[in-house]
Structure formats: C-alpha cells, structure tokens
Design a protein around this motif. Structure first.
Motif, PDB file in Angstrom:
ATOM      1  N   LYS A   1      40.143  71.970  69.858  1.00  0.00           N
ATOM      2  CA  LYS A   1      40.068  71.096  70.603  1.00  0.00           C
ATOM      3  C   LYS A   1      40.715  71.205  71.048  1.00  0.00           C
ATOM      4  O   LYS A   1      40.900  70.604  72.434  1.00  0.00           O
ATOM      5  CB  LYS A   1      38.915  70.007  70.313  1.00  0.00           C
ATOM      6  CG  LYS A   1      37.580  70.418  68.891  1.00  0.00           C
ATOM      7  CD  LYS A   1      37.607  68.809  68.683  1.00  0.00           C
ATOM      8  CE  LYS A   1      36.014  68.908  68.026  1.00  0.00           C
ATOM      9  NZ  LYS A   1      35.548  67.637  67.585  1.00  0.00           N
ATOM     10  N   ARG A   2      42.346  70.689  70.414  1.00  0.00           N
ATOM     11  CA  ARG A   2      43.895  70.329  71.261  1.00  0.00           C
ATOM     12  C   ARG A   2      44.563  70.332  69.507  1.00  0.00           C
ATOM     13  O   ARG A   2      43.960  70.709  68.196  1.00  0.00           O
ATOM     14  CB  ARG A   2      43.352  68.865  70.944  1.00  0.00           C
ATOM     15  CG  ARG A   2      42.174  67.506  69.453  1.00  0.00           C
ATOM     16  CD  ARG A   2      42.668  66.404  70.107  1.00  0.00           C
ATOM     17  NE  ARG A   2      42.197  65.640  68.793  1.00  0.00           N
ATOM     18  CZ  ARG A   2      42.343  65.928  67.626  1.00  0.00           C
ATOM     19  NH1 ARG A   2      43.144  66.291  66.814  1.00  0.00           N
ATOM     20  NH2 ARG A   2      41.289  65.325  66.700  1.00  0.00           N
ATOM     21  N   LYS A   3      46.012  70.091  69.934  1.00  0.00           N
ATOM     22  CA  LYS A   3      46.911  70.262  68.054  1.00  0.00           C
ATOM     23  C   LYS A   3      46.062  68.640  67.479  1.00  0.00           C
ATOM     24  O   LYS A   3      45.691  67.867  67.905  1.00  0.00           O
ATOM     25  CB  LYS A   3      48.633  69.768  69.554  1.00  0.00           C
ATOM     26  CG  LYS A   3      48.634  70.614  69.995  1.00  0.00           C
ATOM     27  CD  LYS A   3      50.234  69.960  70.986  1.00  0.00           C
ATOM     28  CE  LYS A   3      50.261  70.878  72.009  1.00  0.00           C
ATOM     29  NZ  LYS A   3      51.631  70.467  72.622  1.00  0.00           N
ATOM     30  N   PRO A   4      46.543  69.602  66.287  1.00  0.00           N
ATOM     31  CA  PRO A   4      46.840  68.795  65.621  1.00  0.00           C
ATOM     32  C   PRO A   4      46.870  67.768  65.305  1.00  0.00           C
ATOM     33  O   PRO A   4      48.536  67.039  65.411  1.00  0.00           O
ATOM     34  CB  PRO A   4      45.888  69.503  63.755  1.00  0.00           C
ATOM     35  CG  PRO A   4      47.305  70.470  64.023  1.00  0.00           C
ATOM     36  CD  PRO A   4      46.940  71.297  65.911  1.00  0.00           C
TER      37      PRO A   4
ATOM     38  N   ARG B   1      52.561  80.206  57.767  1.00  0.00           N
ATOM     39  CA  ARG B   1      53.298  80.662  58.825  1.00  0.00           C
ATOM     40  C   ARG B   1      53.206  80.326  60.758  1.00  0.00           C
ATOM     41  O   ARG B   1      53.527  79.680  61.625  1.00  0.00           O
ATOM     42  CB  ARG B   1      53.567  81.750  58.998  1.00  0.00           C
ATOM     43  CG  ARG B   1      54.856  82.717  57.715  1.00  0.00           C
ATOM     44  CD  ARG B   1      55.613  81.696  57.908  1.00  0.00           C
ATOM     45  NE  ARG B   1      56.712  82.523  56.552  1.00  0.00           N
ATOM     46  CZ  ARG B   1      57.815  82.856  56.733  1.00  0.00           C
ATOM     47  NH1 ARG B   1      58.291  83.471  58.094  1.00  0.00           N
ATOM     48  NH2 ARG B   1      58.279  83.232  55.553  1.00  0.00           N
ATOM     49  N   GLN B   2      51.900  80.178  60.574  1.00  0.00           N
ATOM     50  CA  GLN B   2      51.425  80.270  61.959  1.00  0.00           C
ATOM     51  C   GLN B   2      51.072  78.840  61.717  1.00  0.00           C
ATOM     52  O   GLN B   2      51.048  77.816  63.446  1.00  0.00           O
ATOM     53  CB  GLN B   2      49.761  80.503  61.884  1.00  0.00           C
ATOM     54  CG  GLN B   2      48.815  80.454  61.374  1.00  0.00           C
ATOM     55  CD  GLN B   2      47.160  81.182  61.282  1.00  0.00           C
ATOM     56  OE1 GLN B   2      47.198  81.336  62.277  1.00  0.00           O
ATOM     57  NE2 GLN B   2      47.003  81.223  60.307  1.00  0.00           N
ATOM     58  N   LEU B   3      51.789  77.579  61.163  1.00  0.00           N
ATOM     59  CA  LEU B   3      50.822  76.307  61.201  1.00  0.00           C
ATOM     60  C   LEU B   3      52.485  75.642  61.846  1.00  0.00           C
ATOM     61  O   LEU B   3      52.664  74.612  62.264  1.00  0.00           O
ATOM     62  CB  LEU B   3      50.807  75.402  59.929  1.00  0.00           C
ATOM     63  CG  LEU B   3      49.723  75.687  59.578  1.00  0.00           C
ATOM     64  CD1 LEU B   3      49.267  75.160  58.017  1.00  0.00           C
ATOM     65  CD2 LEU B   3      48.770  75.824  61.011  1.00  0.00           C
ATOM     66  N   ALA B   4      53.489  76.801  61.550  1.00  0.00           N
ATOM     67  CA  ALA B   4      54.865  75.905  62.657  1.00  0.00           C
ATOM     68  C   ALA B   4      54.842  75.544  63.577  1.00  0.00           C
ATOM     69  O   ALA B   4      54.976  75.576  64.293  1.00  0.00           O
ATOM     70  CB  ALA B   4      55.726  77.167  62.054  1.00  0.00           C
TER      71      ALA B   4
ATOM     72  N   PHE C   1      47.305  78.857  70.897  1.00  0.00           N
ATOM     73  CA  PHE C   1      48.217  77.821  70.985  1.00  0.00           C
ATOM     74  C   PHE C   1      47.271  77.380  69.380  1.00  0.00           C
ATOM     75  O   PHE C   1      48.000  77.283  68.704  1.00  0.00           O
ATOM     76  CB  PHE C   1      48.932  76.852  71.613  1.00  0.00           C
ATOM     77  CG  PHE C   1      49.561  75.909  70.756  1.00  0.00           C
ATOM     78  CD1 PHE C   1      51.008  76.441  70.280  1.00  0.00           C
ATOM     79  CD2 PHE C   1      49.190  74.264  70.611  1.00  0.00           C
ATOM     80  CE1 PHE C   1      51.819  75.591  69.839  1.00  0.00           C
ATOM     81  CE2 PHE C   1      49.763  73.637  70.212  1.00  0.00           C
ATOM     82  CZ  PHE C   1      51.795  73.985  69.253  1.00  0.00           C
ATOM     83  N   LEU C   2      46.038  77.049  70.304  1.00  0.00           N
ATOM     84  CA  LEU C   2      45.023  76.462  69.303  1.00  0.00           C
ATOM     85  C   LEU C   2      43.908  77.693  68.745  1.00  0.00           C
ATOM     86  O   LEU C   2      42.697  77.453  68.111  1.00  0.00           O
ATOM     87  CB  LEU C   2      43.974  75.902  70.229  1.00  0.00           C
ATOM     88  CG  LEU C   2      45.004  74.543  71.328  1.00  0.00           C
ATOM     89  CD1 LEU C   2      44.227  73.813  72.035  1.00  0.00           C
ATOM     90  CD2 LEU C   2      45.911  73.271  70.496  1.00  0.00           C
TER      91      LEU C   2
END
Length: 119
Positions: free
Chosen positions: A59-62, A82-85, A12-13
């Motif tokens: 490091k973490r979710k933006p 697309r992967q930013l979704a 995910f990160l």
C-alpha cells in the motif's frame, strides 16, 4: 520510452519472486507464511503471476517495524532479500545498513561487492 510516475511507484511498491526457493515442510508451514505476510500492515495483497512468481503489492513504503517483518519473513523462508534494499531511506539508513545485522549481506551484498580494491 518514458515510464510515468505511477508505473515507477508500482515497481517500488512491488516485491516479486517472493516464493522462489521457499520450501514448505508442512501445510501449516505454508499457511503460517501466508498468514504472516497478510498481517504485515503495508501489504495490500499478493498473487501468483507466472514468471514473476509470487508478487506482493504494498500500500505504501514499509515503516520500520514492517520492514523488519519483511526482513524476518524473507530470512525465515529463504526468500531473496536484495529487492528490500530499495526501501533504504536517509531516516532508516543507520540501522538498515548496519553491517552487524543478520540481513546486511543478504540485502546489500557482501562488503567486497561494494568496495573497490585499493589502487
């Protein structure tokens, strides 16, 4: 085989293929890309990893502004968004999924891909 939660968090990160399609027109253009990427606070590090291309580890979710920076960086350099979704949350959905924003179709696909034809 079951993935442990640590592996799922890393996926995910992680942003992969961040260099696919990027054309640098000058050494300073390339330097600007990596300096910008390195200044985004949620970015921990980045590295070229063979088939996975340039991989960016977060490091973490933006946060909101960091996600907007990632969107702008990808738009400016032609990186697949697309992967930013995966960073959509109930809290940011109202602005992140706004169909009027420049990134909408690049992140979520054209509206026709997400709607079914009437029966």
């Amino acid at each position: 085989m079951k993935q442990d939660s640590e592996d799922m968090t890393e996926a995910f990160l992680t942003l992969t293929q961040m260099d696919t399609g990027v054309i640098f027109y000058h050494f300073n253009d390339e330097r600007a890309f990596f300096e910008w990427l390195g200044r985004i606070p949620c970015v921990e590090r980045y590295a070229g990893e063979g088939r996975r291309g340039l991989v960016v580890y977060l490091k973490r979710k933006p946060l909101k502004d960091e996600l907007r920076e990632l969107l702008a960086l990808c738009q400016r350099y032609g990186v697949n968004m697309r992967q930013l979704a995966k960073f959509e949350t109930p809290r940011n959905r109202h602005w992140f999924r706004d169909p009027g924003k420049y990134w909408h179709s690049a992140v979520f696909g054209p509206l026709s891909e997400r709607t079914e034809a009437p029966a």
